[in-house]
Design a protein around this motif. Structure first.
Motif, short mmCIF file in Angstrom:
data_model
loop_
_atom_site.label_atom_id
_atom_site.label_comp_id
_atom_site.label_asym_id
_atom_site.label_seq_id
_atom_site.Cartn_x
_atom_site.Cartn_y
_atom_site.Cartn_z
N PRO A 143 0.81 -1.23 0.00
CA PRO A 143 0.00 0.00 0.00
C PRO A 143 0.84 1.27 0.00
O PRO A 143 0.41 2.30 -0.52
N ALA A 144 2.02 1.24 0.58
CA ALA A 144 2.88 2.43 0.66
C ALA A 144 4.34 1.99 0.75
O ALA A 144 4.95 2.08 1.82
N PRO A 145 4.93 1.52 -0.35
CA PRO A 145 6.28 0.94 -0.29
C PRO A 145 7.38 1.95 0.01
O PRO A 145 8.48 1.54 0.40
N ARG A 146 7.11 3.24 -0.13
CA ARG A 146 8.13 4.23 0.21
C ARG A 146 8.05 4.64 1.67
O ARG A 146 8.97 5.28 2.18
N ARG A 147 6.96 4.26 2.32
CA ARG A 147 6.81 4.59 3.74
C ARG A 147 7.24 3.42 4.63
O ARG A 147 7.82 3.62 5.68
N TYR A 148 6.92 2.20 4.19
CA TYR A 148 7.21 1.02 5.01
C TYR A 148 8.42 0.27 4.48
O TYR A 148 8.76 0.37 3.30
N ASN A 149 9.04 -0.50 5.36
CA ASN A 149 10.25 -1.25 5.00
C ASN A 149 10.05 -2.72 5.38
O ASN A 149 9.81 -3.04 6.55
N ALA A 150 10.14 -3.60 4.38
CA ALA A 150 9.92 -5.03 4.63
C ALA A 150 11.02 -5.63 5.49
O ALA A 150 10.77 -6.58 6.24
N ALA A 151 12.24 -5.11 5.38
CA ALA A 151 13.36 -5.66 6.15
C ALA A 151 13.33 -5.20 7.60
O ALA A 151 13.83 -5.91 8.49
N ARG A 152 12.75 -4.03 7.84
CA ARG A 152 12.64 -3.51 9.21
C ARG A 152 11.17 -3.15 9.48
O ARG A 152 10.82 -1.98 9.59
N PRO A 153 10.34 -4.16 9.61
CA PRO A 153 8.90 -3.90 9.72
C PRO A 153 8.52 -3.31 11.07
O PRO A 153 8.98 -3.76 12.12
N GLY A 154 7.69 -2.30 11.00
CA GLY A 154 7.11 -1.74 12.22
C GLY A 154 5.89 -2.55 12.61
O GLY A 154 5.57 -3.57 11.99
N PRO A 155 5.18 -2.12 13.64
CA PRO A 155 4.01 -2.87 14.12
C PRO A 155 2.95 -3.09 13.04
O PRO A 155 2.38 -4.18 12.95
N TYR A 156 2.69 -2.05 12.22
CA TYR A 156 1.66 -2.20 11.19
C TYR A 156 2.04 -3.27 10.18
O TYR A 156 1.24 -4.16 9.86
N VAL A 157 3.25 -3.19 9.64
CA VAL A 157 3.69 -4.15 8.63
C VAL A 157 3.72 -5.56 9.21
O VAL A 157 3.33 -6.54 8.56
N GLN A 158 4.18 -5.71 10.45
CA GLN A 158 4.24 -7.02 11.05
C GLN A 158 2.85 -7.62 11.24
O GLN A 158 2.62 -8.80 10.95
N ARG A 159 1.91 -6.79 11.70
CA ARG A 159 0.53 -7.27 11.86
C ARG A 159 -0.07 -7.67 10.52
O ARG A 159 -0.71 -8.71 10.39
N ARG A 160 0.17 -6.82 9.54
CA ARG A 160 -0.38 -7.11 8.21
C ARG A 160 0.27 -8.35 7.61
O ARG A 160 -0.41 -9.18 6.98
N ALA A 161 1.56 -8.53 7.80
CA ALA A 161 2.25 -9.71 7.29
C ALA A 161 1.70 -10.98 7.94
O ALA A 161 1.50 -12.01 7.27
N ASN A 162 1.44 -10.93 9.23
CA ASN A 162 0.86 -12.09 9.92
C ASN A 162 -0.52 -12.41 9.37
O ASN A 162 -0.88 -13.57 9.17
#
Length: 249
Positions: free
Chosen positions: A212-231
């Protein structure tokens, strides 16, 4: 002499009329040429891997316009069978769970998004993977009715001329997973220093989670949002049946 002079004056008057007629003929041919050219364009790309996408070129030009001289595009094509099986199903689970079933437009998702947006809050989109391929591969960035119309046209062509596996392969290769990082192979090399074939299910889900926002989020260093969404993506992928869900195509 008078008649000759009259005829001499009439001849130049015919020339603008002829030019207008030829101009209209050319204008009438433009839609035909566009249709034929776009069909040929999509047909060729069923078999030939694109060296770049329009969005990549647009982003590069944007960086140059901002005098970002250090900007680099990272893009390496990989066929679908050279990627980890967890990646395609992660993309589908995250972006378009009815991908194998629809013909380019998910009417149910559009209706749900419209109802959700009518209630207010964070806007929700309903673009399918096929629509996103059409936008990223062929069109410029921005919003307009002309661009939307072209998106619909190219989506119809893609669905008509490509198998689903080619659409998904194209998306996995031209989607932006980070600033200037396009495609799963480039993302895998940049983030984890390995080929896309060796991605784990967790890493595949993280790549899908940042879309949804690849310039804002980082797959290698996921924050809480990315980690929750990945799960969530991993759970959805399992519920869909894993990579077997995509093998019917």
């Amino acid at each position: 002499m008078g008649a000759e002079r009259s005829n001499h004056k009439a001849e130049p008057g015919l020339e603008p009329s002829r030019r207008r007629r030829w101009r209209w003929k050319y204008l009438l041919w433009l839609p035909v040429l566009f249709v034929a050219g776009s069909v040929l364009q999509v047909a060729v790309l069923r078999f030939i891997d694109p060296p770049l996408s329009t969005v990549m070129l647009w982003r590069y030009g944007e960086a140059l316009g901002q005098r970002d001289w250090g900007y680099r595009l990272h893009y390496q094509w990989r066929d679908l069978d050279q990627m980890a099986p967890s990646l395609p199903i992660s993309l589908v689970a995250a972006e378009d769970q009815r991908f194998p079933e629809h013909n380019g437009f998910d009417l149910k998702a559009i209706e749900k998004a419209r109802d959700h947006n009518a209630r207010g809050g964070r806007l929700r989109g309903a673009s399918t993977i096929s629509q996103q391929v059409a936008k990223n591969l062929f069109l410029w960035q921005g919003r307009s009715w002309v661009r939307k119309g072209l998106e619909v046209w190219y989506t119809v062509l893609i669905e008509a001329l490509w198998p689903k596996s080619r659409i998904l392969e194209m998306y996995a290769n031209i989607a932006e997973f980070g600033d200037g990082i396009y495609g799963a192979q480039a993302a895998s090399r940049q983030f984890w220093n390995k080929d896309a074939a060796k991605l784990t299910p967790a890493e595949s889900a993280k790549l899908a989670a940042v879309l949804p926002a690849p310039r804002r989020y980082n797959a290698a260093r996921p924050g809480p949002y990315v980690q929750r969404r990945a799960n969530w993506i991993q759970r959805q992928a399992r519920q869909l049946g894993g990579d077997a869900y995509l093998q019917e195509d």
